[in-house]
Write a protein that holds these residues in place. Structure first.
Motif, PDB file in Angstrom:
ATOM      1  N   LYS A 123       0.831  -1.210   0.000  1.00  0.00           N
ATOM      2  CA  LYS A 123       0.000   0.000   0.000  1.00  0.00           C
ATOM      3  C   LYS A 123       0.863   1.257   0.000  1.00  0.00           C
ATOM      4  O   LYS A 123       0.594   2.200  -0.739  1.00  0.00           O
ATOM      5  N   ILE A 124       1.887   1.268   0.839  1.00  0.00           N
ATOM      6  CA  ILE A 124       2.778   2.430   0.907  1.00  0.00           C
ATOM      7  C   ILE A 124       3.510   2.606  -0.424  1.00  0.00           C
ATOM      8  O   ILE A 124       3.617   3.715  -0.949  1.00  0.00           O
ATOM      9  N   GLU A 125       4.014   1.519  -0.984  1.00  0.00           N
ATOM     10  CA  GLU A 125       4.738   1.597  -2.258  1.00  0.00           C
ATOM     11  C   GLU A 125       3.822   2.085  -3.379  1.00  0.00           C
ATOM     12  O   GLU A 125       4.230   2.887  -4.221  1.00  0.00           O
ATOM     13  N   ALA A 185      -4.166   7.136   6.967  1.00  0.00           N
ATOM     14  CA  ALA A 185      -5.208   7.215   5.946  1.00  0.00           C
ATOM     15  C   ALA A 185      -5.319   5.921   5.146  1.00  0.00           C
ATOM     16  O   ALA A 185      -6.419   5.549   4.712  1.00  0.00           O
ATOM     17  N   LEU A 186      -4.207   5.226   4.967  1.00  0.00           N
ATOM     18  CA  LEU A 186      -4.210   3.971   4.204  1.00  0.00           C
ATOM     19  C   LEU A 186      -4.595   2.762   5.055  1.00  0.00           C
ATOM     20  O   LEU A 186      -4.709   1.659   4.540  1.00  0.00           O
ATOM     21  N   PHE A 191       7.684   1.127  11.990  1.00  0.00           N
ATOM     22  CA  PHE A 191       8.835   0.947  11.107  1.00  0.00           C
ATOM     23  C   PHE A 191       9.063   2.197  10.258  1.00  0.00           C
ATOM     24  O   PHE A 191      10.195   2.663  10.101  1.00  0.00           O
ATOM     25  N   LEU A 192       7.991   2.752   9.707  1.00  0.00           N
ATOM     26  CA  LEU A 192       8.098   3.978   8.908  1.00  0.00           C
ATOM     27  C   LEU A 192       8.629   5.137   9.758  1.00  0.00           C
ATOM     28  O   LEU A 192       9.431   5.944   9.283  1.00  0.00           O
ATOM     29  N   GLY A 193       8.185   5.201  11.008  1.00  0.00           N
ATOM     30  CA  GLY A 193       8.688   6.226  11.916  1.00  0.00           C
ATOM     31  C   GLY A 193      10.186   6.079  12.138  1.00  0.00           C
ATOM     32  O   GLY A 193      10.931   7.069  12.148  1.00  0.00           O
ATOM     33  N   THR A 194      10.641   4.831  12.285  1.00  0.00           N
ATOM     34  CA  THR A 194      12.073   4.575  12.453  1.00  0.00           C
ATOM     35  C   THR A 194      12.843   4.985  11.202  1.00  0.00           C
ATOM     36  O   THR A 194      13.901   5.612  11.293  1.00  0.00           O
ATOM     37  N   ASN A 201      15.695   7.974  11.062  1.00  0.00           N
ATOM     38  CA  ASN A 201      17.048   7.630  10.629  1.00  0.00           C
ATOM     39  C   ASN A 201      17.364   8.113   9.211  1.00  0.00           C
ATOM     40  O   ASN A 201      18.400   7.743   8.654  1.00  0.00           O
ATOM     41  N   ARG A 202      16.456   8.892   8.630  1.00  0.00           N
ATOM     42  CA  ARG A 202      16.643   9.435   7.279  1.00  0.00           C
ATOM     43  C   ARG A 202      16.832   8.336   6.231  1.00  0.00           C
ATOM     44  O   ARG A 202      17.681   8.428   5.354  1.00  0.00           O
ATOM     45  N   ARG A 203      16.018   7.304   6.318  1.00  0.00           N
ATOM     46  CA  ARG A 203      16.114   6.184   5.380  1.00  0.00           C
ATOM     47  C   ARG A 203      14.864   6.019   4.513  1.00  0.00           C
ATOM     48  O   ARG A 203      14.727   5.035   3.805  1.00  0.00           O
ATOM     49  N   LEU A 204      13.940   6.973   4.571  1.00  0.00           N
ATOM     50  CA  LEU A 204      12.713   6.850   3.780  1.00  0.00           C
ATOM     51  C   LEU A 204      12.982   6.865   2.282  1.00  0.00           C
ATOM     52  O   LEU A 204      12.234   6.274   1.509  1.00  0.00           O
ATOM     53  N   GLY A 205      14.050   7.523   1.858  1.00  0.00           N
ATOM     54  CA  GLY A 205      14.393   7.557   0.439  1.00  0.00           C
ATOM     55  C   GLY A 205      14.696   6.181  -0.128  1.00  0.00           C
ATOM     56  O   GLY A 205      14.562   5.952  -1.327  1.00  0.00           O
ATOM     57  N   GLY A 206      15.070   5.241   0.727  1.00  0.00           N
ATOM     58  CA  GLY A 206      15.362   3.882   0.292  1.00  0.00           C
ATOM     59  C   GLY A 206      14.203   2.927   0.486  1.00  0.00           C
ATOM     60  O   GLY A 206      14.374   1.705   0.447  1.00  0.00           O
ATOM     61  N   PHE A 207      12.997   3.473   0.673  1.00  0.00           N
ATOM     62  CA  PHE A 207      11.842   2.609   0.972  1.00  0.00           C
ATOM     63  C   PHE A 207      11.615   1.542  -0.091  1.00  0.00           C
ATOM     64  O   PHE A 207      11.379   0.381   0.230  1.00  0.00           O
ATOM     65  N   SER A 208      11.685   1.911  -1.370  1.00  0.00           N
ATOM     66  CA  SER A 208      11.409   0.939  -2.441  1.00  0.00           C
ATOM     67  C   SER A 208      12.394  -0.224  -2.389  1.00  0.00           C
ATOM     68  O   SER A 208      12.007  -1.377  -2.597  1.00  0.00           O
ATOM     69  N   THR A 209      13.655   0.064  -2.100  1.00  0.00           N
ATOM     70  CA  THR A 209      14.667  -0.986  -2.007  1.00  0.00           C
ATOM     71  C   THR A 209      14.414  -1.866  -0.790  1.00  0.00           C
ATOM     72  O   THR A 209      14.561  -3.094  -0.856  1.00  0.00           O
ATOM     73  N   ILE A 210      14.015  -1.259   0.309  1.00  0.00           N
ATOM     74  CA  ILE A 210      13.700  -2.016   1.531  1.00  0.00           C
ATOM     75  C   ILE A 210      12.482  -2.897   1.292  1.00  0.00           C
ATOM     76  O   ILE A 210      12.465  -4.069   1.671  1.00  0.00           O
ATOM     77  N   PHE A 211      11.465  -2.343   0.627  1.00  0.00           N
ATOM     78  CA  PHE A 211      10.262  -3.109   0.304  1.00  0.00           C
ATOM     79  C   PHE A 211      10.611  -4.321  -0.561  1.00  0.00           C
ATOM     80  O   PHE A 211      10.175  -5.444  -0.294  1.00  0.00           O
ATOM     81  N   ALA A 212      11.430  -4.110  -1.586  1.00  0.00           N
ATOM     82  CA  ALA A 212      11.833  -5.208  -2.468  1.00  0.00           C
ATOM     83  C   ALA A 212      12.622  -6.262  -1.695  1.00  0.00           C
ATOM     84  O   ALA A 212      12.424  -7.468  -1.900  1.00  0.00           O
TER      85      ALA A 212
END
Length: 186
Positions: free
Chosen positions: A38-40, A73-74, A83-86, A90-101
């Motif tokens: 959903k987030i992705e 909302a989702l 996990f998203l808060g963490t 830690n400034r790692r949200l930019g790598g979310f797609s890689t983490i999701f994969a």
């Protein structure tokens, strides 16, 4: 010295592994996967969300608050919200797609599956998905989990990636190959 992409991949593996362990302990592997999807999907559809997740100019608290509001909302579960808060702190949200994969790959490996990334010009029907899954499973010799994406720019056909192997059967790819062939003869 390690390249930036290998460092990012290593970080993604560690974050995905930690999330996987927590989800496994809580018997929530599939629920976490559904929340991550959903987030992705929201991230891929919203340029504003992509900017909010990757902007180093946005303060961490603001980034976290924005993402947690989207998660609320989702209807995202507590584990993934934390996990998203963490990731935000830690400034790692930019790598979310890689983490999701990486998470999806860990789950597939546990189940003895292989993930096939499939890009189509239009949404596939259930019958098309089932036929594609069966055909890919026959070729791979194991169960296949489809990661479906829609990209109208490919015009028609499919792009299928299983492991490191990519089969580009898209109209866009065929036109590019034809152009290169004709340009080589001109």
């Amino acid at each position: 010295m390690a390249s930036d992409s290998s460092v990012a991949a290593g970080l993604a593996q560690r974050y995905a592994g930690a999330l996987y362990e927590l989800a496994d302990e809580g018997k929530a592997l599939d629920a976490v996967l559904a929340d991550l999807k959903k987030i992705e999907a929201a991230r891929s559809q919203s340029a504003d969300l992509r900017r909010a997740m990757s902007s180093p100019l946005l303060p961490r608290k603001a980034q976290e608050a924005a993402l947690l509001a989207v998660a609320q909302a989702l209807g995202i579960g507590d584990l993934v919200r934390r996990f998203l808060g963490t990731l935000a702190r830690n400034r790692r949200l930019g790598g979310f797609s890689t983490i999701f994969a990486a998470y999806r790959d860990l789950l597939a490996a546990k189940r003895g599956e292989t993930t096939a990334e499939v890009v189509s010009a239009v949404e596939l029907t259930d019958a098309q998905k089932a036929a594609l899954e069966a055909a890919l499973a026959g070729r791979a010799g194991r169960k296949i989990s489809l990661d479906l994406k829609v990209d109208p720019r490919i015009l028609g056909g499919l792009k299928v990636k299983v492991g490191s192997r990519l089969v580009d059967a898209s109209l866009q790819g065929q036109l590019k190959r034809l152009h290169l062939t004709l340009a080589g003869r001109a």
